[in-house]
Design a protein around this motif. Structure first.
Motif, short mmCIF file in Angstrom:
data_model
loop_
_atom_site.label_atom_id
_atom_site.label_comp_id
_atom_site.label_asym_id
_atom_site.label_seq_id
_atom_site.Cartn_x
_atom_site.Cartn_y
_atom_site.Cartn_z
N ALA A 90 0.82 -1.21 0.00
CA ALA A 90 0.00 0.00 0.00
C ALA A 90 0.86 1.26 0.00
O ALA A 90 2.01 1.25 0.44
CB ALA A 90 -0.91 -0.01 1.23
N SER A 91 0.27 2.35 -0.48
CA SER A 91 0.93 3.65 -0.37
C SER A 91 0.97 4.04 1.10
O SER A 91 0.30 3.42 1.94
CB SER A 91 0.15 4.71 -1.16
N ASP A 92 1.73 5.07 1.43
CA ASP A 92 1.78 5.54 2.82
C ASP A 92 0.38 5.88 3.33
O ASP A 92 0.00 5.50 4.43
CB ASP A 92 2.67 6.78 2.95
N ARG A 93 -0.37 6.59 2.53
CA ARG A 93 -1.72 7.01 2.94
C ARG A 93 -2.65 5.81 3.12
O ARG A 93 -3.39 5.73 4.09
CB ARG A 93 -2.30 7.98 1.91
N MET A 121 -5.37 1.84 6.73
CA MET A 121 -5.56 0.47 7.21
C MET A 121 -5.31 0.39 8.71
O MET A 121 -6.09 -0.19 9.45
CB MET A 121 -4.59 -0.49 6.50
N LEU A 122 -4.19 0.97 9.12
CA LEU A 122 -3.84 0.93 10.55
C LEU A 122 -4.86 1.69 11.39
O LEU A 122 -5.27 1.23 12.45
CB LEU A 122 -2.44 1.49 10.76
N GLU A 123 -5.27 2.87 10.93
CA GLU A 123 -6.21 3.69 11.70
C GLU A 123 -7.60 3.07 11.77
O GLU A 123 -8.40 3.45 12.62
CB GLU A 123 -6.27 5.10 11.12
N SER A 124 -7.89 2.11 10.90
CA SER A 124 -9.18 1.43 10.96
C SER A 124 -9.22 0.40 12.10
O SER A 124 -10.28 -0.12 12.43
CB SER A 124 -9.50 0.74 9.63
N LEU A 125 -8.07 0.12 12.68
CA LEU A 125 -7.99 -0.86 13.76
C LEU A 125 -8.30 -0.20 15.09
O LEU A 125 -7.97 0.97 15.33
CB LEU A 125 -6.60 -1.49 13.80
N LYS A 126 -8.89 -0.96 15.96
CA LYS A 126 -9.23 -0.48 17.30
C LYS A 126 -7.97 -0.03 18.03
O LYS A 126 -6.98 -0.75 18.11
CB LYS A 126 -9.90 -1.61 18.09
N GLY A 127 -7.99 1.20 18.54
CA GLY A 127 -6.91 1.70 19.38
C GLY A 127 -5.74 2.33 18.64
O GLY A 127 -4.77 2.74 19.27
N ILE A 128 -5.79 2.41 17.31
CA ILE A 128 -4.68 3.00 16.55
C ILE A 128 -5.15 4.29 15.90
O ILE A 128 -6.10 4.29 15.12
CB ILE A 128 -4.13 2.03 15.50
N GLY A 129 -4.45 5.37 16.24
CA GLY A 129 -4.76 6.67 15.67
C GLY A 129 -3.65 7.12 14.74
O GLY A 129 -2.75 6.35 14.38
N MET A 138 5.43 12.20 8.08
CA MET A 138 5.55 13.29 9.06
C MET A 138 4.61 12.99 10.22
O MET A 138 3.42 12.78 10.02
CB MET A 138 5.18 14.64 8.42
N LEU A 139 5.17 12.94 11.41
CA LEU A 139 4.37 12.69 12.61
C LEU A 139 3.83 14.01 13.15
O LEU A 139 4.32 14.55 14.13
CB LEU A 139 5.21 11.97 13.66
N TYR A 140 2.79 14.51 12.50
CA TYR A 140 2.22 15.81 12.87
C TYR A 140 1.76 15.83 14.32
O TYR A 140 1.84 16.86 14.98
CB TYR A 140 1.01 16.14 12.00
N GLY A 141 1.25 14.72 14.81
CA GLY A 141 0.71 14.68 16.16
C GLY A 141 1.76 14.62 17.25
O GLY A 141 1.44 14.69 18.42
#
Length: 150
Positions: free
Chosen positions: A42-45, A50-58, A76-79
């Motif tokens: 997959a591309s970065d986005r 995919m990861l953010e669709s998982l429970k507990g991953i933002g 870039m880790l904006y957060g």
């Protein structure tokens, strides 16, 4: 957490929420909802989604996985407060003339769409857009060493 194949709770020094997250994560991998091969292709986005669709991953956790484990170069880790503060301090991206606190960077340069766009524009202008992960690593190093390398 439950031992594999058993109904007896087993302590692994995790909170109930963290244990539930880990069990859910394993289930997502077992079901094929996510896999290393899918993320690698997959591309970065797309991988972040995919990861953010998982429970507990933002956003922050997804970016960390892309950067640290999948070794993606342009994340870039904006957060991440350390990264935002150092970029703001080095390049005066969003400093206000008068700040309400002594912690100017934290108070004045929060994680907003506007500030993300300012960081992206800076990355383009300075020529490190394709290597934003490297800049994140440097910001962590600067925090530890208090050096200015950029």
């Amino acid at each position: 957490a439950q031992a594999a194949g058993g109904g007896e709770p087993v302590s692994a020094a995790y909170s109930r929420a963290k244990a539930d997250f880990l069990i859910s994560l394993v289930a997502d991998f077992k079901s094929g909802k996510i896999s290393g091969a899918k993320m690698a292709a997959a591309s970065d986005r797309e991988a972040a989604r995919m990861l953010e669709s998982l429970k507990g991953i933002g956003n922050w956790s997804a970016g960390g996985v892309l950067m640290h484990f999948l070794q993606r170069a342009n994340v870039m880790l904006y957060g991440d407060l350390t990264i935002r503060n150092y970029l703001n301090d080095l390049y005066e991206i969003g400093h206000l003339e008068e700040s309400e606190t002594l912690l100017q960077s934290q108070a004045d340069f929060d994680d907003t769409a506007k500030n993300r766009n300012l960081i992206d524009a800076l990355a383009e202008a300075k020529g490190w857009h394709p290597y934003r992960s490297v800049v994140c690593y440097l910001m962590y190093h600067l925090q530890e060493e208090n050096l200015v390398l950029l």
